[in-house]
Design a protein around this motif. Sequence first.
Motif, PDB file in Angstrom:
ATOM      1  N   PRO A 156       0.828  -1.201   0.000  1.00  0.00           N
ATOM      2  CA  PRO A 156       0.000   0.000   0.000  1.00  0.00           C
ATOM      3  C   PRO A 156       0.866   1.256   0.000  1.00  0.00           C
ATOM      4  O   PRO A 156       2.073   1.181   0.252  1.00  0.00           O
ATOM      5  CB  PRO A 156      -0.808  -0.123   1.289  1.00  0.00           C
ATOM      6  N   ALA A 157       0.244   2.383  -0.243  1.00  0.00           N
ATOM      7  CA  ALA A 157       0.983   3.640  -0.434  1.00  0.00           C
ATOM      8  C   ALA A 157       1.473   4.258   0.866  1.00  0.00           C
ATOM      9  O   ALA A 157       2.204   5.248   0.832  1.00  0.00           O
ATOM     10  CB  ALA A 157       0.113   4.643  -1.189  1.00  0.00           C
ATOM     11  N   THR A 158       1.094   3.708   2.009  1.00  0.00           N
ATOM     12  CA  THR A 158       1.520   4.291   3.281  1.00  0.00           C
ATOM     13  C   THR A 158       2.014   3.201   4.225  1.00  0.00           C
ATOM     14  O   THR A 158       1.666   2.026   4.099  1.00  0.00           O
ATOM     15  CB  THR A 158       0.372   5.042   3.982  1.00  0.00           C
ATOM     16  N   GLY A 159       2.803   3.620   5.180  1.00  0.00           N
ATOM     17  CA  GLY A 159       3.322   2.741   6.218  1.00  0.00           C
ATOM     18  C   GLY A 159       3.963   3.603   7.288  1.00  0.00           C
ATOM     19  O   GLY A 159       4.119   4.814   7.115  1.00  0.00           O
ATOM     20  N   GLU A 160       4.330   2.983   8.380  1.00  0.00           N
ATOM     21  CA  GLU A 160       4.932   3.703   9.499  1.00  0.00           C
ATOM     22  C   GLU A 160       6.368   3.206   9.669  1.00  0.00           C
ATOM     23  O   GLU A 160       6.628   2.006   9.619  1.00  0.00           O
ATOM     24  CB  GLU A 160       4.115   3.403  10.759  1.00  0.00           C
ATOM     25  N   ILE A 161       7.301   4.139   9.879  1.00  0.00           N
ATOM     26  CA  ILE A 161       8.706   3.786  10.028  1.00  0.00           C
ATOM     27  C   ILE A 161       9.213   4.348  11.351  1.00  0.00           C
ATOM     28  O   ILE A 161       9.032   5.527  11.637  1.00  0.00           O
ATOM     29  CB  ILE A 161       9.553   4.364   8.873  1.00  0.00           C
ATOM     30  N   THR A 162       9.845   3.494  12.150  1.00  0.00           N
ATOM     31  CA  THR A 162      10.455   3.948  13.398  1.00  0.00           C
ATOM     32  C   THR A 162      11.810   3.271  13.554  1.00  0.00           C
ATOM     33  O   THR A 162      12.032   2.170  13.046  1.00  0.00           O
ATOM     34  CB  THR A 162       9.586   3.606  14.634  1.00  0.00           C
ATOM     35  N   ARG A 163      12.699   3.933  14.269  1.00  0.00           N
ATOM     36  CA  ARG A 163      14.006   3.333  14.526  1.00  0.00           C
ATOM     37  C   ARG A 163      13.907   2.471  15.775  1.00  0.00           C
ATOM     38  O   ARG A 163      13.331   2.868  16.776  1.00  0.00           O
ATOM     39  CB  ARG A 163      15.067   4.407  14.721  1.00  0.00           C
ATOM     40  N   PHE A 164      14.485   1.287  15.684  1.00  0.00           N
ATOM     41  CA  PHE A 164      14.489   0.382  16.818  1.00  0.00           C
ATOM     42  C   PHE A 164      15.867  -0.260  16.898  1.00  0.00           C
ATOM     43  O   PHE A 164      16.236  -1.050  16.037  1.00  0.00           O
ATOM     44  CB  PHE A 164      13.404  -0.681  16.653  1.00  0.00           C
ATOM     45  N   GLU A 165      16.638   0.105  17.901  1.00  0.00           N
ATOM     46  CA  GLU A 165      18.002  -0.366  18.094  1.00  0.00           C
ATOM     47  C   GLU A 165      18.794  -0.194  16.795  1.00  0.00           C
ATOM     48  O   GLU A 165      18.921   0.909  16.307  1.00  0.00           O
ATOM     49  CB  GLU A 165      18.013  -1.802  18.624  1.00  0.00           C
ATOM     50  N   SER A 166      19.291  -1.276  16.219  1.00  0.00           N
ATOM     51  CA  SER A 166      20.099  -1.160  14.998  1.00  0.00           C
ATOM     52  C   SER A 166      19.268  -1.457  13.746  1.00  0.00           C
ATOM     53  O   SER A 166      19.812  -1.830  12.709  1.00  0.00           O
ATOM     54  CB  SER A 166      21.308  -2.093  15.072  1.00  0.00           C
ATOM     55  N   SER A 209      12.205  -0.114  11.758  1.00  0.00           N
ATOM     56  CA  SER A 209      11.012  -0.944  11.830  1.00  0.00           C
ATOM     57  C   SER A 209       9.948  -0.355  10.906  1.00  0.00           C
ATOM     58  O   SER A 209       9.598   0.809  11.020  1.00  0.00           O
ATOM     59  CB  SER A 209      10.492  -0.981  13.270  1.00  0.00           C
ATOM     60  N   ILE A 210       9.480  -1.175   9.979  1.00  0.00           N
ATOM     61  CA  ILE A 210       8.422  -0.770   9.053  1.00  0.00           C
ATOM     62  C   ILE A 210       7.151  -1.496   9.470  1.00  0.00           C
ATOM     63  O   ILE A 210       7.150  -2.713   9.624  1.00  0.00           O
ATOM     64  CB  ILE A 210       8.769  -1.159   7.600  1.00  0.00           C
ATOM     65  N   ARG A 211       6.069  -0.732   9.639  1.00  0.00           N
ATOM     66  CA  ARG A 211       4.778  -1.313   9.980  1.00  0.00           C
ATOM     67  C   ARG A 211       3.812  -0.967   8.858  1.00  0.00           C
ATOM     68  O   ARG A 211       3.580   0.201   8.578  1.00  0.00           O
ATOM     69  CB  ARG A 211       4.290  -0.785  11.324  1.00  0.00           C
ATOM     70  N   ILE A 212       3.262  -2.002   8.240  1.00  0.00           N
ATOM     71  CA  ILE A 212       2.385  -1.830   7.089  1.00  0.00           C
ATOM     72  C   ILE A 212       1.055  -2.510   7.390  1.00  0.00           C
ATOM     73  O   ILE A 212       1.024  -3.649   7.850  1.00  0.00           O
ATOM     74  CB  ILE A 212       3.018  -2.452   5.828  1.00  0.00           C
ATOM     75  N   SER A 213      -0.029  -1.809   7.107  1.00  0.00           N
ATOM     76  CA  SER A 213      -1.367  -2.375   7.287  1.00  0.00           C
ATOM     77  C   SER A 213      -2.083  -2.383   5.941  1.00  0.00           C
ATOM     78  O   SER A 213      -2.783  -1.439   5.593  1.00  0.00           O
ATOM     79  CB  SER A 213      -2.165  -1.558   8.308  1.00  0.00           C
TER      80      SER A 213
END
Length: 195
Positions: A117-127, A130-134
């Motif tokens: 999909p055209a959107t997702g959430e990206i966060t930094r986690f340790e090294s 993290s990409i979260r896609i729904s």
Amino acid sequence: NENKRISLLLVSSKIPKSLTLQDSYEITPFLTTQDLNLLLPLQEESFKETARSVNEKITQKIDVYKVSVTYISGQSESFLLVKKSIDVPQTIQNPLIIDLLPFSLVSTPSAIKFIKPATGEITRFESYQSIRISPLPLEVSRTNEVVYTISSSNIEDLKKLKTVILPEDLNVALVPLNCGDNICNPGEDINLCPE
């Protein structure tokens, strides 16, 4: 006239002149205990084991392509294209797909562009990033795809990709009912399995 020239330059920097697939490979993910600890660090062990059980029933094929594009303007760029094909044994409403990408591959969130999909959430986690896609529901009757690009040419680091798919209600999704075995899984209750 100057505006037309600027518009033509902008358009020519977006129209590909050539597209080259420089390298590719396929990943078939397998979740180890260490992977689950990285992907779901705050969850209890029972949740992680249920997630592993659910993901053993889901087939993911991940194709990775190293792409080089040269535009009409003469500009060029290279990137990695990640295409995930997901087969499920039953429809999963409101799934969450979590990918962990090594920080050495994706140092900033802006290096990732979501396509499908055209959107997702990206966060930094340790090294990792993290990409979260729904995506839309993952359905049995069709090919379910997730596609994104990474502004990098380091295709080898993508072999370190970690991935998990979580149904909205992990406690009951895809966990078989087996009443009478004296082991109550999260989907079994007093009404479904009175014994």
